[in-house]
Design an enzyme around this catalytic site. Structure first.
Site, short mmCIF file in Angstrom:
data_model
loop_
_atom_site.label_atom_id
_atom_site.label_comp_id
_atom_site.label_asym_id
_atom_site.label_seq_id
_atom_site.Cartn_x
_atom_site.Cartn_y
_atom_site.Cartn_z
N HIS A 129 -3.14 11.33 7.74
CA HIS A 129 -2.30 10.32 7.11
C HIS A 129 -3.17 9.25 6.45
O HIS A 129 -3.67 8.35 7.12
CB HIS A 129 -1.38 9.68 8.16
CG HIS A 129 -0.42 8.68 7.61
ND1 HIS A 129 0.77 8.40 8.23
CD2 HIS A 129 -0.46 7.90 6.49
CE1 HIS A 129 1.43 7.48 7.52
NE2 HIS A 129 0.70 7.16 6.47
N HIS A 179 -3.91 7.14 2.38
CA HIS A 179 -3.46 6.87 1.01
C HIS A 179 -4.69 6.80 0.12
O HIS A 179 -5.52 5.91 0.29
CB HIS A 179 -2.67 5.56 0.95
CG HIS A 179 -1.44 5.58 1.81
ND1 HIS A 179 -0.21 5.93 1.32
CD2 HIS A 179 -1.25 5.35 3.13
CE1 HIS A 179 0.69 5.89 2.30
NE2 HIS A 179 0.08 5.53 3.41
N LEU A 180 -4.80 7.75 -0.79
CA LEU A 180 -5.97 7.77 -1.68
C LEU A 180 -5.67 7.16 -3.04
O LEU A 180 -6.55 6.98 -3.86
CB LEU A 180 -6.51 9.20 -1.82
CG LEU A 180 -7.09 9.80 -0.53
CD1 LEU A 180 -7.58 11.23 -0.75
CD2 LEU A 180 -8.22 8.94 0.04
N ARG A 181 -4.39 6.85 -3.27
CA ARG A 181 -3.95 6.01 -4.41
C ARG A 181 -4.05 6.64 -5.79
O ARG A 181 -3.68 5.99 -6.77
CB ARG A 181 -4.71 4.68 -4.42
CG ARG A 181 -4.60 3.86 -3.14
CD ARG A 181 -3.19 3.52 -2.78
NE ARG A 181 -3.14 2.50 -1.72
CZ ARG A 181 -2.10 2.32 -0.92
NH1 ARG A 181 -1.02 3.10 -1.04
NH2 ARG A 181 -2.11 1.39 0.00
N HIS A 193 2.75 6.97 12.35
CA HIS A 193 2.41 5.62 12.84
C HIS A 193 3.36 5.02 13.90
O HIS A 193 4.04 4.03 13.64
CB HIS A 193 2.23 4.64 11.68
CG HIS A 193 3.21 4.76 10.53
ND1 HIS A 193 4.56 4.77 10.69
CD2 HIS A 193 2.99 4.85 9.20
CE1 HIS A 193 5.14 4.87 9.50
NE2 HIS A 193 4.21 4.92 8.58
N ASN A 240 2.76 -1.98 7.84
CA ASN A 240 4.09 -1.46 8.13
C ASN A 240 4.00 -0.06 8.73
O ASN A 240 3.44 0.82 8.11
CB ASN A 240 4.90 -1.40 6.82
CG ASN A 240 6.34 -1.03 7.08
OD1 ASN A 240 6.85 -1.24 8.17
ND2 ASN A 240 6.99 -0.46 6.09
N ASP A 256 -3.75 5.95 8.66
CA ASP A 256 -2.84 5.28 7.70
C ASP A 256 -3.65 4.36 6.79
O ASP A 256 -3.22 3.25 6.46
CB ASP A 256 -1.70 4.53 8.38
CG ASP A 256 -0.57 4.21 7.40
OD1 ASP A 256 -0.67 4.63 6.22
OD2 ASP A 256 0.39 3.54 7.80
N HIS A 271 -5.80 -1.79 -0.42
CA HIS A 271 -5.20 -2.61 -1.47
C HIS A 271 -6.28 -3.47 -2.11
O HIS A 271 -7.32 -3.73 -1.51
CB HIS A 271 -4.11 -3.52 -0.89
CG HIS A 271 -2.90 -2.78 -0.43
ND1 HIS A 271 -2.02 -2.18 -1.29
CD2 HIS A 271 -2.43 -2.53 0.82
CE1 HIS A 271 -1.05 -1.59 -0.59
NE2 HIS A 271 -1.29 -1.78 0.70
O1 DOR Z 1 1.19 -0.52 5.80
C1 DOR Z 1 1.58 0.39 5.10
N1 DOR Z 1 0.99 0.67 3.91
N2 DOR Z 1 2.61 1.13 5.50
C2 DOR Z 1 3.19 2.04 4.73
O2 DOR Z 1 4.14 2.65 5.15
C3 DOR Z 1 2.70 2.27 3.35
C4 DOR Z 1 1.31 1.86 3.20
C5 DOR Z 1 0.86 1.77 1.77
O3 DOR Z 1 1.06 2.73 1.01
O4 DOR Z 1 0.25 0.76 1.40
ZN ZN Z 2 1.15 5.53 5.33
#
Ligand code: DOR
Ligand code: ZN
Length: 432
Positions: free
Chosen positions: A65, A67-69, A237, A283, A310, A314
């Site tokens: 899990h 996020h590579l964006r 998560h 989240n 996770d 950002h």
């Molecule tokens: O903290 C989080 N960031 N929770 C999520 O469900 C999405 C993720 C994100 O893509 O930034």
């Molecule tokens: Zn996630």
């Protein structure tokens, strides 16, 4: 790449290996494991020798899990930077969530990610496809075509699937393909407008809270739908005590369910937000001591199968906004293993349990032939010094996302080398 890794503590749950030995790597593959190291001599071929005395040699970690964006948000992270951050954290395989722009809800986007990962990725990347088109929760995405294109699971992560009929159908399809549906469990009506855990701290800070029930209600629903359909449900998560209890009971009942948590949920409470620290905004939100205890208990007794990052990078400017406006997420790839090692150092579980949660179990759940040091397999492995201290310096993260609540922490245990795709990456101690 020809290598001899000598005298390391080899730990591979897939073969039941937990002892000192040597590993020979030839042409990027595991050629041989010799468990009596002293008896082994490398022979005439040219081998680079790595002395792993006092170090653990583990199968490469698998993050199911992150996020590579890419596509769409390359100011937050790219496949190039994210995979290198992964290697820094000991991960040789990353599974990336579909909340990109465009959303990975069709085979064209899946193929784009795979092509990009092949060309620019330093480690392996497996895409996770969206459950619904545009992750809007309204219409099922083309799961079959995405599965054919290489998706290993389906999720609308970042958002829940609020429509129970659509979630039911997703679970039914998942059964056909034999892949899990990963639930981002959040009742958006209960969580709406919330930015942190609902409780005393949110009241004190004057911030809108997200009650634990927002997560637990949806897990309860998804368990019922898994019971109804026999589909494969994986809960993303896990952050609350009640969630752990629901999953424990579902497992006891024989429901086809697995679950993951992330290091921040067993390390930090809502107090980490302190004076509106947006790097602790995530989240689901950070919860309480009682939740941490239950999550560790859940990891110990096998209720929680996996530790995932996770990893949600950002841009600095986005996190510099006021708390209400800043995006949710923690950059997690480069601290996951060190944070997880605390559970071993404090005696909650063994190194073998840890490797299972970070490599063997994710491979099993996703049905990928990774997370093993079996002879003949590509050499994907990580060498770890569990006692060497790592000073976390966000500015030195390889990830473009410097958003970590652990900046400045000293953690016990770090990755010293990662081997993947025929390359050897060595990491010094960043303490200097
Ligand atoms: O903290 C989080 N960031 N929770 C999520 O469900 C999405 C993720 C994100 O893509 O930034
Ligand atoms: Zn996630």
């Amino acid at each position: 790449m020809n290598l001899l890794i000598k005298n390391g503590h080899i730990l591979d749950p897939s073969q039941g290996i937990d002892s000192t030995g040597d590993i020979v790597i030839e042409a990027g593959r595991i050629k041989e494991i010799v468990l009596q190291p002293s008896a082994f001599s490398p022979g005439p071929s040219e081998l680079k020798v790595i002395d792993a005395t006092g170090l653990y040699v583990l199968p490469g970690l698998i993050d199911m899990h992150c996020h590579l964006r890419e596509p769409g948000y390359s100011h937050k992270e790219t496949i190039r930077t994210g995979t290198r951050a992964g290697l820094r954290g000991g991960f040789t395989t990353l599974c990336c969530m579909p909340n990109t722009e465009p959303v990975n809800d069709n085979e064209t986007v899946t193929e784009f990610i795979l092509r990009k990962a092949y060309a620019e990725g330093a480690c392996y990347v497996y895409p996770i496809g969206a459950i619904t088109k545009g992750q809007k929760g309204e219409e099922l995405a083309e799961m079959g075509k995405m599965y054919e294109a290489g998706c290993v699971a389906f999720s609308d992560d970042g958002r829940p699937v609020m429509n129970s009929l659509i979630m039911r159908r997703a679970l039914e399809y998942s059964k056909v393909f034999g892949v899990p549906v990963i639930s981002h469990a959040e009742d958006v009506y209960l969580s709406e407008g919330g930015v942190m855990n609902e409780g005393k701290v949110s009241t004190r800070l004057g911030l809108r809270g997200i009650p634990k029930e927002a997560e637990e209600i949806m897990i309860a629903r998804d368990i019922m739908l898994a019971r109804l359909t026999g589909g494969r449900l994986h809960i993303a998560h896990v952050s609350t005590r009640g969630s752990v209890e629901l999953i424990r009971r579902a497992k006891a009942e024989g429901i086809n369910i697995t679950a993951e948590t992330c290091p921040h949920y067993f390390t930090l409470t809502e107090e980490a937000i302190g004076n509106y620290n947006t790097n602790a905004k995530v989240n689901p939100p950070l919860r309480t001591e009682r939740d941490i205890e239950a999550i560790i208990e859940g990891l110990k007794d096998g209720t929680i199968d996996v530790i995932a990052t996770d990893h949600a990078p950002h841009h600095r400017d986005e996190k510099l906004q006021e708390f209400d406006r800043a995006p949710f997420g923690i950059s997690g790839l480069e601290t996951c293993l060190s944070l997880s090692l605390r559970l071993v150092h404090e005696g909650y579980f063994t190194m073998k349990d840890l490797v299972s949660k970070l490599s063997f179990n994710p491979a099993r759940i996703l049905g990928i032939s990774k997370g093993t040091l079996k002879q003949g397999m590509p050499a994907e492995l990580v060498i770890v010094d569990i006692n060497k201290e790592l000073k976390v310096k966000a500015e030195e993260f390889i990830s473009l996302g410097k958003n970590t609540p652990f900046d400045g922490w000293t953690l016990k245990g770090m990755v010293v080398m990662t081997i993947c795709k025929g390359e050897l990456y060595e990491y010094g101690n960043r303490e200097k």
